[in-house]
Write an enzyme that holds these catalytic residues in place. Sequence first.
Site, PDB file in Angstrom:
ATOM      1  N   SER A 114    -103.538 -41.627  -2.127  1.00 41.35           N
ATOM      2  CA  SER A 114    -103.169 -40.215  -2.075  1.00 41.35           C
ATOM      3  C   SER A 114    -102.659 -39.914  -0.670  1.00 41.35           C
ATOM      4  O   SER A 114    -101.808 -40.648  -0.168  1.00 41.35           O
ATOM      5  CB  SER A 114    -104.361 -39.328  -2.466  1.00 41.35           C
ATOM      6  OG  SER A 114    -103.963 -37.975  -2.558  1.00 41.35           O
ATOM      7  N   HIS A 149    -100.884 -39.992  -5.821  1.00 41.24           N
ATOM      8  CA  HIS A 149    -100.831 -38.560  -6.092  1.00 41.24           C
ATOM      9  C   HIS A 149     -99.552 -37.970  -5.485  1.00 41.24           C
ATOM     10  O   HIS A 149     -99.418 -37.846  -4.272  1.00 41.24           O
ATOM     11  CB  HIS A 149    -102.045 -37.849  -5.486  1.00 41.24           C
ATOM     12  CG  HIS A 149    -103.349 -38.309  -6.045  1.00 41.24           C
ATOM     13  ND1 HIS A 149    -104.546 -38.123  -5.401  1.00 41.24           N
ATOM     14  CD2 HIS A 149    -103.655 -38.942  -7.210  1.00 41.24           C
ATOM     15  CE1 HIS A 149    -105.532 -38.625  -6.133  1.00 41.24           C
ATOM     16  NE2 HIS A 149    -105.010 -39.130  -7.233  1.00 41.24           N
ATOM     17  N   ASP A 199    -111.190 -39.837  -6.044  1.00 35.36           N
ATOM     18  CA  ASP A 199    -110.512 -40.442  -7.184  1.00 35.36           C
ATOM     19  C   ASP A 199    -110.405 -41.951  -6.971  1.00 35.36           C
ATOM     20  O   ASP A 199    -110.013 -42.410  -5.898  1.00 35.36           O
ATOM     21  CB  ASP A 199    -109.116 -39.833  -7.343  1.00 35.36           C
ATOM     22  CG  ASP A 199    -108.405 -40.306  -8.608  1.00 35.36           C
ATOM     23  OD1 ASP A 199    -109.093 -40.670  -9.571  1.00 35.36           O
ATOM     24  OD2 ASP A 199    -107.157 -40.289  -8.612  1.00 35.36           O
TER      25      ASP A 199
END
Length: 321
Positions: free
Chosen positions: A160, A187, A284
């Site tokens: 991310s 992401h 995540d």
Amino acid sequence: MARAIMARAITASGEGVVVQAVPTVAAAMAFLATGTVEFILLDINLPGVDGLTALPDLLVAAPGAKVVVVSSAAEGIQALALGAAEVLAKPGPADYTRRFSATLVDTLTRLSAPAGTAVPSRATAAKPLEPIPASRKSQSIVPPPSPTSADFDLVAIGASTGGIHALSLLLREIPASCRVPILITQHLPASFMPYFAAQLTVLAGRPCDVAIDRLRVRPGRMVVAPGDAHMVGVRLPDGGTAIRLSHDQAASGCLPSVDPMLTSLVAIHGNRLLTIILSGMGRDGSDGARAAHAVGGCVVAQDSASSVVWGMPGAVVAAGA
């Protein structure tokens, strides 16, 4: 006008202070020669030297500062690969709305969080991380045994914030002789994904596709999750792997999420899946990494020192995975 709107949003939030707002790179460099900042908000389209060209010099001039780029998709991906911490899609003249201001403040707040903490945001519904014991922190810098590509059927990478820069460095080091497929969940907004895939193709010297439903995973190629769906692996009757797209709610609240990718691939490949978690906010990927670790798989987490945000890899380390 854009500088004034962003400065007003930050000041009104009470979360930060704008110490300087300048129209050119030269003016920014002059200020940074004597001033210090935590963040640089950088527009790519500037008179004279453009923001993308200036980015490496700004990072040197402001050591430790995080650069948030306001840009279009194509330029934004390049900026992330060069070391920008985050990219915000540049709104049109009529679109500097309350929503953009809230997104800007939210981004700066999340990037300000101490290493090892999870900050809930528009992208995550993360549980707070427990403090990471010193003994576990040290795990992140202990070199594991050196496996070879022959030990794995597939590589899965989750990332991310700050992950694209790390990913670009990692992919450059993979030799062309390595034919193991690479699946990546990063992401990013959906509009960025075609540019992201094109950038990865150049960086890695191997083809990269944006995942579509029922796409077969092939040797020597990379696949990235689209920005609006999870990438889930399924086993084919001939023993191969294909991708299905899912919009189910993920525990992390992210879309796409790293966890559905990892847990589905562990079910197919077991300990022949190589899992890599790079810089990013939240946690995540930690559930999927635990699943990979539980079957004896190799899990690599980026260390704190090199991460822009040690949230996702830190969560993996905290879980002992």
